[in-house]
Structure formats: C-alpha cells, structure tokens
Write a protein that holds these residues in place. Sequence first.
Motif, mmCIF file in Angstrom:
data_model
loop_
_atom_site.group_PDB
_atom_site.id
_atom_site.type_symbol
_atom_site.label_atom_id
_atom_site.label_comp_id
_atom_site.label_asym_id
_atom_site.label_seq_id
_atom_site.Cartn_x
_atom_site.Cartn_y
_atom_site.Cartn_z
ATOM 1 N N UNK A 57 0.845 -1.177 0.000
ATOM 2 C CA UNK A 57 0.000 0.000 0.000
ATOM 3 C C UNK A 57 0.891 1.241 0.000
ATOM 4 N N UNK A 58 0.437 2.257 -0.678
ATOM 5 C CA UNK A 58 1.135 3.529 -0.714
ATOM 6 C C UNK A 58 1.190 4.137 0.688
ATOM 7 N N UNK A 59 2.247 4.892 0.971
ATOM 8 C CA UNK A 59 2.359 5.556 2.276
ATOM 9 C C UNK A 59 1.267 6.598 2.466
ATOM 10 N N UNK A 60 0.748 7.157 1.366
ATOM 11 C CA UNK A 60 -0.272 8.196 1.434
ATOM 12 C C UNK A 60 -1.468 7.785 0.590
ATOM 13 N N UNK A 61 -2.636 7.750 1.219
ATOM 14 C CA UNK A 61 -3.877 7.455 0.502
ATOM 15 C C UNK A 61 -4.921 8.494 0.885
ATOM 16 N N UNK A 62 -5.963 8.586 0.061
ATOM 17 C CA UNK A 62 -7.059 9.503 0.342
ATOM 18 C C UNK A 62 -8.343 8.929 -0.232
ATOM 19 N N UNK A 63 -9.441 9.404 0.257
ATOM 20 C CA UNK A 63 -10.729 9.113 -0.359
ATOM 21 C C UNK A 63 -11.672 10.270 -0.074
ATOM 22 N N UNK B 28 -9.961 10.123 -8.273
ATOM 23 C CA UNK B 28 -10.674 9.171 -7.430
ATOM 24 C C UNK B 28 -11.387 8.132 -8.285
ATOM 25 N N UNK B 29 -11.332 6.880 -7.821
ATOM 26 C CA UNK B 29 -11.976 5.785 -8.539
ATOM 27 C C UNK B 29 -13.457 5.698 -8.171
ATOM 28 N N UNK B 30 -14.117 4.645 -8.584
ATOM 29 C CA UNK B 30 -15.555 4.507 -8.345
ATOM 30 C C UNK B 30 -15.895 4.420 -6.864
ATOM 31 N N UNK B 31 -14.908 4.087 -6.036
ATOM 32 C CA UNK B 31 -15.103 4.035 -4.590
ATOM 33 C C UNK B 31 -14.642 5.336 -3.923
ATOM 34 N N UNK B 32 -14.328 6.370 -4.733
ATOM 35 C CA UNK B 32 -13.899 7.660 -4.206
ATOM 36 C C UNK B 32 -12.479 7.668 -3.679
ATOM 37 N N UNK B 33 -11.681 6.669 -4.034
ATOM 38 C CA UNK B 33 -10.342 6.516 -3.474
ATOM 39 C C UNK B 33 -9.241 6.767 -4.496
ATOM 40 N N UNK B 34 -8.113 7.270 -3.982
ATOM 41 C CA UNK B 34 -6.858 7.295 -4.728
ATOM 42 C C UNK B 34 -5.875 6.517 -3.866
ATOM 43 N N UNK B 35 -5.623 5.278 -4.251
ATOM 44 C CA UNK B 35 -4.788 4.396 -3.440
ATOM 45 C C UNK B 35 -3.320 4.422 -3.826
ATOM 46 N N UNK B 36 -3.011 4.929 -5.007
ATOM 47 C CA UNK B 36 -1.640 4.856 -5.501
ATOM 48 C C UNK B 36 -1.072 6.241 -5.779
ATOM 49 N N UNK B 37 -1.370 7.183 -4.904
ATOM 50 C CA UNK B 37 -0.908 8.552 -5.111
ATOM 51 C C UNK B 37 0.606 8.663 -5.002
ATOM 52 N N UNK B 38 1.207 7.842 -4.147
ATOM 53 C CA UNK B 38 2.655 7.840 -3.991
ATOM 54 C C UNK B 38 3.149 6.426 -4.226
ATOM 55 N N UNK B 39 4.318 6.311 -4.780
ATOM 56 C CA UNK B 39 4.882 5.021 -5.161
ATOM 57 C C UNK B 39 4.940 4.066 -3.967
ATOM 58 N N UNK B 40 4.353 2.893 -4.161
ATOM 59 C CA UNK B 40 4.332 1.898 -3.096
ATOM 60 C C UNK B 40 5.753 1.498 -2.715
ATOM 61 N N UNK B 41 6.008 1.413 -1.410
ATOM 62 C CA UNK B 41 7.323 1.029 -0.928
ATOM 63 C C UNK B 41 8.308 2.181 -0.815
ATOM 64 N N UNK B 42 7.919 3.351 -1.277
ATOM 65 C CA UNK B 42 8.785 4.528 -1.227
ATOM 66 C C UNK B 42 8.244 5.495 -0.179
ATOM 67 N N UNK B 43 9.109 5.961 0.713
ATOM 68 C CA UNK B 43 8.682 6.857 1.785
ATOM 69 C C UNK B 43 8.794 8.317 1.365
ATOM 70 N N UNK B 44 7.834 9.090 1.791
ATOM 71 C CA UNK B 44 7.889 10.538 1.592
ATOM 72 C C UNK B 44 8.804 11.139 2.656
#
Length: 112
Positions: free
Chosen positions: A1-7, A40-56
Amino acid sequence: MSQLTTHILDTSAGIPAPGIAVTLFVLQEKEWLQLAAGITNSDGRVNNLWEEGSSLPHGLYKLHFDTQEYFERNFTASFFPFVEIAFYINSHAHYHVPLLLSPFAYSTYRGS
C-alpha cells in the motif's frame, strides 16, 4: 500500500465521490512543488498517489482536490471550487487523509 492514501465521500448524497482530480504538493523553500496526481476511482479513493514502498521525506504537504467539476457534473450548486488540506509527514507511517464533502461544507481527519 502507498504511504499516502485519500478518499472522498459526498456526505450530501451518502456515496463515494468518483472522478475528482487530486494533486499532491510538498513545500520546499517557500514554494509548493507538485509531486503526484490522481483521480478518485468509483469508490472515491486514490490508493496509488505515492509510489508503493517509497517513503515521503518529512515535511509539509498538501492535497488539492478539484471539487467544482464533480459538483457541476452532478448539477449541484456548490460554494468551494476546490479544497486544499495541508498536513505534516513526520514518520514513515501510513497516512490516510479523507475528505468528507458536501456542496457547502467539508471536513477531514487523519485516518488509518
């Protein structure tokens, strides 16, 4: 999972808000620099806003939500053409920044 997600939840309709552009910025030397963008997808989410496994890196960030087009698409008058949420990232933990949206109000919190 990305370090940063939103919905986004459209609280006036009681449903997720799909098709809203979301942009991630970081403050560097008194200037906001764009890092990433998604929709945002059909569930109102952006799950891959930041590269998975990479820390901000630690710092001040903001999410910009383009809400006007969403309300226009739904033939709904609204007060806010966009919403910006600023927040600090100060660890390598997961950050979830939800937006509870209605035509004339919004709220947010740090989710899990």
